[in-house]
Write a protein that holds these residues in place. Sequence first.
Motif, mmCIF file in Angstrom:
data_model
loop_
_atom_site.group_PDB
_atom_site.id
_atom_site.type_symbol
_atom_site.label_atom_id
_atom_site.label_comp_id
_atom_site.label_asym_id
_atom_site.label_seq_id
_atom_site.Cartn_x
_atom_site.Cartn_y
_atom_site.Cartn_z
ATOM 1 N N PRO A 230 18.446 -57.910 22.471
ATOM 2 C CA PRO A 230 17.362 -58.685 23.684
ATOM 3 C C PRO A 230 16.644 -56.866 24.508
ATOM 4 C CG PRO A 230 19.167 -60.117 24.501
ATOM 5 C CD PRO A 230 19.569 -58.633 23.554
ATOM 6 N N LEU A 231 17.472 -56.544 23.804
ATOM 7 C CA LEU A 231 16.601 -54.991 24.262
ATOM 8 C C LEU A 231 16.003 -54.284 23.029
ATOM 9 C CD1 LEU A 231 20.124 -53.473 25.863
ATOM 10 C CD2 LEU A 231 17.814 -54.827 27.369
ATOM 11 N N HIS A 232 15.949 -54.962 21.899
ATOM 12 C CA HIS A 232 15.668 -54.327 20.100
ATOM 13 C C HIS A 232 16.018 -52.584 20.205
ATOM 14 C CE1 HIS A 232 11.645 -56.838 21.201
ATOM 15 N NE2 HIS A 232 12.900 -57.407 21.473
ATOM 16 N N MET A 233 17.132 -52.385 20.131
ATOM 17 C CA MET A 233 18.118 -51.311 20.046
ATOM 18 C C MET A 233 18.385 -51.582 18.663
ATOM 19 S SD MET A 233 18.894 -49.743 22.857
ATOM 20 C CE MET A 233 18.936 -49.486 24.355
ATOM 21 N N PRO A 234 17.682 -50.313 17.720
ATOM 22 C CA PRO A 234 17.744 -50.198 16.663
ATOM 23 C C PRO A 234 19.270 -49.236 16.005
ATOM 24 C CG PRO A 234 15.833 -48.484 17.895
ATOM 25 C CD PRO A 234 16.924 -49.680 18.725
ATOM 26 N N TYR A 235 19.449 -49.277 17.357
ATOM 27 C CA TYR A 235 21.272 -48.008 15.972
ATOM 28 C C TYR A 235 21.261 -48.779 14.870
ATOM 29 C CZ TYR A 235 19.846 -44.947 20.415
ATOM 30 O OH TYR A 235 19.306 -43.570 20.632
ATOM 31 N N PHE A 236 22.109 -49.866 15.296
ATOM 32 C CA PHE A 236 22.692 -50.555 14.496
ATOM 33 C C PHE A 236 21.998 -51.038 13.320
ATOM 34 C CE2 PHE A 236 23.667 -55.175 12.314
ATOM 35 C CZ PHE A 236 24.828 -54.712 12.327
ATOM 36 N N ALA A 237 20.852 -51.526 13.541
ATOM 37 C CA ALA A 237 19.883 -51.693 11.749
ATOM 38 C C ALA A 237 20.090 -49.949 10.960
ATOM 39 C CB ALA A 237 18.603 -51.844 11.977
ATOM 40 N N LYS A 238 19.762 -49.133 12.162
ATOM 41 C CA LYS A 238 19.280 -47.512 10.994
ATOM 42 C C LYS A 238 20.900 -47.585 10.471
ATOM 43 C CE LYS A 238 17.518 -43.151 12.282
ATOM 44 N NZ LYS A 238 19.317 -42.228 11.063
ATOM 45 N N LEU A 239 22.045 -47.506 11.691
ATOM 46 C CA LEU A 239 22.657 -47.405 10.412
ATOM 47 C C LEU A 239 23.600 -47.643 9.547
ATOM 48 C CD1 LEU A 239 25.859 -46.009 10.882
ATOM 49 C CD2 LEU A 239 26.575 -47.718 12.361
ATOM 50 N N TRP A 240 23.233 -49.372 9.532
ATOM 51 C CA TRP A 240 24.173 -50.220 8.105
ATOM 52 C C TRP A 240 22.661 -49.950 6.740
ATOM 53 C CZ3 TRP A 240 28.132 -51.404 7.206
ATOM 54 C CH2 TRP A 240 29.314 -51.711 8.510
ATOM 55 N N TYR A 241 21.586 -49.977 7.058
ATOM 56 C CA TYR A 241 20.191 -49.026 6.430
ATOM 57 C C TYR A 241 21.093 -48.316 5.703
ATOM 58 C CZ TYR A 241 16.231 -48.024 3.842
ATOM 59 O OH TYR A 241 15.121 -47.223 3.025
ATOM 60 N N GLU A 242 21.525 -46.886 5.923
ATOM 61 C CA GLU A 242 21.822 -46.338 5.299
ATOM 62 C C GLU A 242 22.866 -46.457 4.610
ATOM 63 O OE1 GLU A 242 22.077 -43.246 9.290
ATOM 64 O OE2 GLU A 242 19.967 -42.823 9.337
ATOM 65 N N ILE A 243 23.624 -47.162 5.569
ATOM 66 C CA ILE A 243 25.617 -47.001 4.799
ATOM 67 C C ILE A 243 25.690 -47.577 3.385
ATOM 68 C CG2 ILE A 243 27.379 -48.541 4.949
ATOM 69 C CD1 ILE A 243 27.579 -48.016 8.260
ATOM 70 N N TYR A 244 24.163 -48.546 3.504
ATOM 71 C CA TYR A 244 23.428 -49.193 2.386
ATOM 72 C C TYR A 244 23.339 -48.662 1.257
ATOM 73 C CZ TYR A 244 22.275 -53.200 -0.728
ATOM 74 O OH TYR A 244 22.117 -53.699 -1.670
ATOM 75 N N HIS A 245 22.699 -47.364 1.634
ATOM 76 C CA HIS A 245 21.858 -46.511 0.598
ATOM 77 C C HIS A 245 23.651 -45.192 0.584
ATOM 78 C CE1 HIS A 245 18.776 -48.455 -0.414
ATOM 79 N NE2 HIS A 245 18.345 -49.116 0.791
ATOM 80 N N THR A 246 24.336 -45.412 1.102
ATOM 81 C CA THR A 246 25.017 -43.743 0.543
ATOM 82 C C THR A 246 26.259 -44.442 -0.689
ATOM 83 O OG1 THR A 246 24.446 -43.954 3.095
ATOM 84 C CG2 THR A 246 26.416 -42.152 2.436
ATOM 85 N N GLU A 247 26.040 -43.796 -1.957
ATOM 86 C CA GLU A 247 27.143 -43.535 -2.023
ATOM 87 C C GLU A 247 28.721 -43.292 -2.206
ATOM 88 O OE1 GLU A 247 25.319 -40.967 -5.667
ATOM 89 O OE2 GLU A 247 24.143 -42.077 -6.137
ATOM 90 N N HIS A 248 28.744 -42.391 -1.230
ATOM 91 C CA HIS A 248 30.318 -41.878 -1.084
ATOM 92 C C HIS A 248 30.774 -43.200 0.078
ATOM 93 C CE1 HIS A 248 28.818 -40.310 3.106
ATOM 94 N NE2 HIS A 248 30.332 -40.384 3.332
ATOM 95 N N VAL A 249 30.293 -44.064 0.657
ATOM 96 C CA VAL A 249 30.529 -44.862 1.512
ATOM 97 C C VAL A 249 31.195 -46.217 0.892
ATOM 98 C CG1 VAL A 249 30.555 -46.832 3.089
ATOM 99 C CG2 VAL A 249 29.383 -45.026 3.065
ATOM 100 N N ASP A 250 32.812 -46.626 1.495
ATOM 101 C CA ASP A 250 33.145 -47.906 0.318
ATOM 102 C C ASP A 250 32.613 -48.901 0.966
ATOM 103 O OD1 ASP A 250 35.539 -49.567 -0.738
ATOM 104 O OD2 ASP A 250 36.233 -48.713 0.637
#
Length: 853
Positions: A529-549
């Motif tokens: 309900p607060l439209h917090m973008p931290y979660f979305a930004k974090l997991w978008y970065e993780i998806y495009h990161t090579e060294h993350v499992d």
Amino acid sequence: MALTWTLQNMDAWVEPFLIAFSNVRVRNAAAMLLVSLVPNSSFRASFRTNRNILSPHKEPVMLSEDALGVLHEVYTHLLKLLAKARSYVDAPTHGTLKLVLYFAVLNYCLISRTEKQMFSRYFNDLWALFQPKLSEPPIAVHHNKQAMLVFWHQVCLDCPDNVKLIVSNTNVTKNIAFNYILADHDDQEVVVINRTMLPAYYGILRMCCQQSRAFTRQLAQHQNIRWAFKNITPHPSQYTVAVDELFRMMQLMVTSYPDSTEEELKAITNFRRSTMQLYLQELDARAMWQALTMALKILLMDNHDDRIFALHHGGLPALHEAFNTLHMMHHEATACHVTDEIILVLTLVTQILTTARKCIAEKKTVDVKLHLTSWKERCEFARKLLTLLNSYSPPDIRQATFECLREMVLTFQTECMQTIVPVLVQAHSVFQENNLPITTGPYFPKTGQKGLMQKSNIRSPRPQFQMFLHSNQLESSKGVDPVYDAALHDFYDPYHHFVDLLFRVAVNQQNVTEAVVTLSAMVAYEGVPLHMPYFAKLWYEIYHTEHVDRRCVTMLCSSSSFIDYVDAVLVDERKSLNNQHIYQFFCTYFPKVYQQVLNDQGQSLINNLVNSVEANRISLENTVSEKELDQVWLTINGDLRAMQIMFSVQPPKQLPASLMEGLKHYQQFGQSLQRQQQADEADAASKDEKTGTAEAKTEAVTTELEAQEEQQAEDNDKEKPLQSEKTPVKRRRLSSRGDTEETPVPAASTSKKAAAPKPEKPGPRCKRNISSIDEAEDQQPSCSKDCGQLSSGPQCTKAPPSLSDNDDGPTASSEVPEVAHSPKTAPPLVKEKQLPVDMVVKNVDVIFRLMNK
């Protein structure tokens, strides 16, 4: 007659009856007679009714010229008796009370700075009275010394000349610190007399320190000052004013100046460290927390080496013990407001941890890590910090707590992750299983709330973590009340930022567990309900990161909390898709979980969208306010983006007729606005072209006039005519470059009248040229602190982030571990800077194309 005789014969009766007489009633009568000689009724009455005869005047005293003359005559006679008063200070012979009323009348005569300056010539007599016969005898309750010091303090207040007499006399500066004081905190008589005597004595020393840096350095090395810090400052409830004077003196002793010599700086450092060691090693931090925190606040300041020194000498365990006491008082003592003290302790811990982490990163000292790990209670401290995160704690406490937790996580990464994550997962799991709003405290945001409460008597029933959010707790949805939205953001944003930090630390440690993923998803679900973008930004970065499992992405997609998050956004908060971070996240992750969402909620989502489209059509036609119209456009665009996301993975075979009509209405409505906007832009360009032509003509005329003026000036210089009686009138002209020039204006020149504005063409109401939808939504702050990194696991490589530099979303600071990216696999997220109308028309076209497939 009687008054004149009494004044003229003071030599005969003042000393015998005011000082020498053994009966206290006689001395009191003599004091009353002296005061009564001043012909002013209020002056006499104040002395009779004043319970504490040693206290100064609380209000200015206004005397006539005659009354002031009598007062000065009495006051001068009493000053002359200072030399004779030495005969009455021998305690075995005269006791310790004979000079009390004498100094009381002297003190009562100080009604202005004039009387204080009159004392200067008798300073040596006062010093001879104090040293050594009053200062050295080991008498705990010495009333004569108390009265004398109170008077001395009063004549020095607001009179630097009298202070200068002290610091300029070598004999005085050498011996003034020698003064017998008994600190028996259980003897009430000793405590009472010290409450009056110690503030006066330490006040005199403090004024001397303010005037002389040499005296300050000399006094800082004196053993009696160290004794006072050790035995007086730990008891602020008994000696409030004296403790304040001592800490003000300490502040002067650690102050350096631009012209301080190397010797002075070395002396300041030695004093600071010896005093810090005194408080850390010889005081019980649990009972004497107030003295410890105040001293460290002064001694640590912004000095890197001193903070490391405090770490080496048990600063963190001592502050932890002080925090335990304050934590208990904050929750149990109903009459105690220790907010400022808790904030101070947390700030000091944060400063020490920050400095230690920088020191480790720079590899300056090898034993810092050893002293950090020697703090055995660090996990207990972190766990207790979580119990301050609730709506019963003031905002300042929550802010200081988040800053301290942040440093704890970055410094003790493994231990804090193992301690904090399970506690938070358990708390959020219980809250979401119950699915009921919590009882909020007085600091939870409310609509119409003006300002922030400073203090509240409503206490939490127990220490508890409470950073939950149930949708029923909200009084309005986001976008309705900007003030309420800002208050909610200020309350919850630091917590979402902190959870984001926990996950980034886990990524950098290559220890992303199921608990960490679950915590991230649960907090994101509550923040929908607060439209917090931290979660979305974090997991978008993780998806495009090579060294993350890659297994962490699998864990996320299998999490029930993540499915709830996706469902909540698509059903209840589609407007949040206007935030580019959230929209791009859904474009990336929705294809992985769409079957779980659409199989259960597919038809209800379509029905929800149909109802929303109908409501938005009505709102679009009837809304008058531009502010409300902006919210309608945001809602429409959110619905359209949700349709794009859904139809991109599962195109519908057939849409309801009402939904199709609504989309076509949006398209036609938007296209008409675009045509109107293009016509307005063409009119504006035409006006600008005409204005430019007129300005060019005006500039040509001005240039010609300037040339004529220069030619006329040359002719006048040649002919040298007599000065004309008339002075030519000049007008001010604004040049094309913005500067004003004085030029003569020809009488024939006229200015063109401005053309009347054309009436607006009839058409749809919304033609407002507002900022892009993304700018309206992306309002999350980014952290900008600059610190080093400490990691028990592999360090994160600093690669270019996946978001563009001009992005408005949350960004991790340089000290927060960043998820590294591969330049080839992480496409930049470019924000669309389009008007709402253009965005809606474009999205409708996309939806129609998806349906045609």
